[in-house]
Design an enzyme around this catalytic site. Structure first.
Site, PDB file in Angstrom:
ATOM      1  N   HIS A 190       1.570  -2.617 -11.014  1.00  0.00           N
ATOM      2  CA  HIS A 190       1.470  -2.237  -9.604  1.00  0.00           C
ATOM      3  C   HIS A 190       0.026  -1.864  -9.254  1.00  0.00           C
ATOM      4  CE1 HIS A 190       3.064  -0.159  -5.880  1.00  0.00           C
ATOM      5  NE2 HIS A 190       1.918   0.458  -6.026  1.00  0.00           N
ATOM      6  N   GLU A 191      -0.577  -1.000 -10.051  1.00  0.00           N
ATOM      7  CA  GLU A 191      -1.946  -0.573  -9.732  1.00  0.00           C
ATOM      8  C   GLU A 191      -2.931  -1.740  -9.876  1.00  0.00           C
ATOM      9  OE1 GLU A 191      -2.367   2.134  -8.207  1.00  0.00           O
ATOM     10  OE2 GLU A 191      -0.381   2.963  -8.666  1.00  0.00           O
ATOM     11  N   HIS A 217      -2.999  -3.769  -6.826  1.00  0.00           N
ATOM     12  CA  HIS A 217      -3.912  -3.178  -5.827  1.00  0.00           C
ATOM     13  C   HIS A 217      -5.355  -3.610  -6.126  1.00  0.00           C
ATOM     14  CE1 HIS A 217      -1.055  -0.792  -3.663  1.00  0.00           C
ATOM     15  NE2 HIS A 217      -0.866   0.137  -4.580  1.00  0.00           N
ATOM     16  N   HIS A 228       1.033  -2.633  -0.253  1.00  0.00           N
ATOM     17  CA  HIS A 228       2.458  -2.428  -0.558  1.00  0.00           C
ATOM     18  C   HIS A 228       3.357  -3.399   0.205  1.00  0.00           C
ATOM     19  CE1 HIS A 228       1.241   1.852  -1.817  1.00  0.00           C
ATOM     20  NE2 HIS A 228       1.510   1.134  -2.893  1.00  0.00           N
ATOM     21  N   TYR A 252       7.976   0.112  -2.862  1.00  0.00           N
ATOM     22  CA  TYR A 252       8.396   1.446  -3.285  1.00  0.00           C
ATOM     23  C   TYR A 252       9.927   1.487  -3.315  1.00  0.00           C
ATOM     24  CZ  TYR A 252       3.948   4.060  -3.181  1.00  0.00           C
ATOM     25  OH  TYR A 252       2.705   4.566  -3.450  1.00  0.00           O
TER      26      TYR A 252
HETATM   27 ZN   LIG Z   1       0.721   1.402  -4.733  1.00  0.00          ZN
END
Ligand SMILES: [Zn+2]
Ligand SMILES: *[C@@H]1O[C@H](CO)[C@@H](O)[C@H](O)[C@H]1NC(C)=O
Length: 318
Positions: free
Chosen positions: A178-179, A182, A188, A234
């Protein structure tokens, strides 16, 4: 190891870095207090089942979340200088692959390093992204265990911090993926501009003050259709004030959202589209290759941790 020290010093001054302060020279005792770069899990026993917003909760001031250094729960605010910079935030592509140089903090123990390397390997398997050991490149990521999981979006220029604290690594490589998404430039999934057609945000269930974590992004991951199974989504309970869902899927009410196992096939597809590449590192449509194949494989030997073993084999074959 000694070579890492200057970076650790700079990292401790992260708040200054966010504001674009060029050096660590103002780093006195006070600027180290905001983060703890410590491998001892500072949280309760249940921290293993927490997702990013819950892990980072303590980093966001409850009284004034809008002044937090994090956007949407885990995104570092861009430096004000960057707003005026014309630089592309994509990582450059060379010979069909995109190399992202990394430094890994010496504070990680072996299992933690393993989890991070697993995430690198997943990108390598499925995309043209290659995380390569830092070797003097101008732009690179520095992965360190501050308390919390966060990153900036895209390539910031120079060194940029990716924090992966102990709680971010306890459930395998999902949060790392996930990071790193980014880092590659992705926002997101649940804040895409078209999200209202796919999820309902239950504004009344959000912790008061944290509503702006659910504001739609202007820039969005719309290269592929909305994906409930994206690693960039999320979960239902993100920033929930009393344990009731803040995010409800509209079309598949029982679908699992907030998975932290792997890149979904649409996550892979969006990386390939955004960087216009294929997993093998060959140009998708027969464009010229900048480097002969064998030469490239041998180069991997010096630079890439996660392909080290396979590269040696490939090299000795050719
Ligand atoms: Zn995030
Ligand atoms: C990710 O993991 C899930 C569950 O194990 C699996 O069904 C799915 O195929 C995996 N996705 C990819 C792209 O490998």
């Amino acid at each position: 190891m000694e070579g890492l020290w200057p970076w650790v010093l700079i990292l401790v001054c992260l708040p200054g870095l966010i504001l674009g302060a060029p050096s660590a020279s103002h780093c006195t005792g006070a600027c180290g207090t905001r983060f703890s770069e410590d491998l001892t899990p500072e949280e309760t026993q249940t921290s293993w089942d927490k997702d990013i917003p819950a892990i980072n909760q303590g980093l966001i001031p409850e009284e004034s979340p809008e002044s937090s250094f994090l956007l949407e729960g885990d995104i570092l605010r861009p430096s004000p200088f960057r707003l005026f910079s014309a630089a592309s935030s994509k990582w450059p592509k060379n010979g069909g692959v995109v190399e992202v140089p990394f430094l890994l903090s010496g504070k990680y123990d072996k299992p933690s390093r393993q989890v991070i390397l697993e995430a690198f390997a997943e990108f390598e398997r499925s995309t043209c992204i290659r995380f390569v050991a830092y070797n003097g490149q101008r732009d690179f990521i520095s992965i360190i265990p501050m308390s919390g999981c966060f990153s900036s979006i895209g390539r910031s220029g120079g060194m940029q911090v990716v924090s992966l604290g102990p709680s971010c690594l306890q459930r395998g490589p999902g949060i790392v993926l996930h990071e790193l998404m980014h880092v590659l430039g992705f926002w997101h999934e649940h804040s895409r501009a078209d999200r209202d057609r796919y999820i309902r945000v239950n504004w009344n269930e959000i912790l008061p003050g944290f509503e702006m974590n659910f504001i739609k992004s202007r820039s969005s991951n719309m290269l592929v259709p909305y994906d409930y199974s994206s690693v960039m989504h999320y979960g239902r309970l993100a920033f929930s004030r009393r344990g009731l869902p803040t995010i409800t899927p509209l079309w598949a009410t029982s679908v699992h959202i907030g998975q932290r196992w792997n890149l979904s096939s649409s996550d892979i597809a969006r990386v390939l589209r955004f960087y216009d590449c294929s997993p093998s590192g060959h140009e998708p449509s027969g464009k010229e290759k900048k480097q002969p194949k064998n030469h490239f494989k041998c180069q991997n030997i010096k630079t890439s941790f996660s392909t080290l073993l396979s590269s040696i084999q490939q090299c000795s074959k050719s």
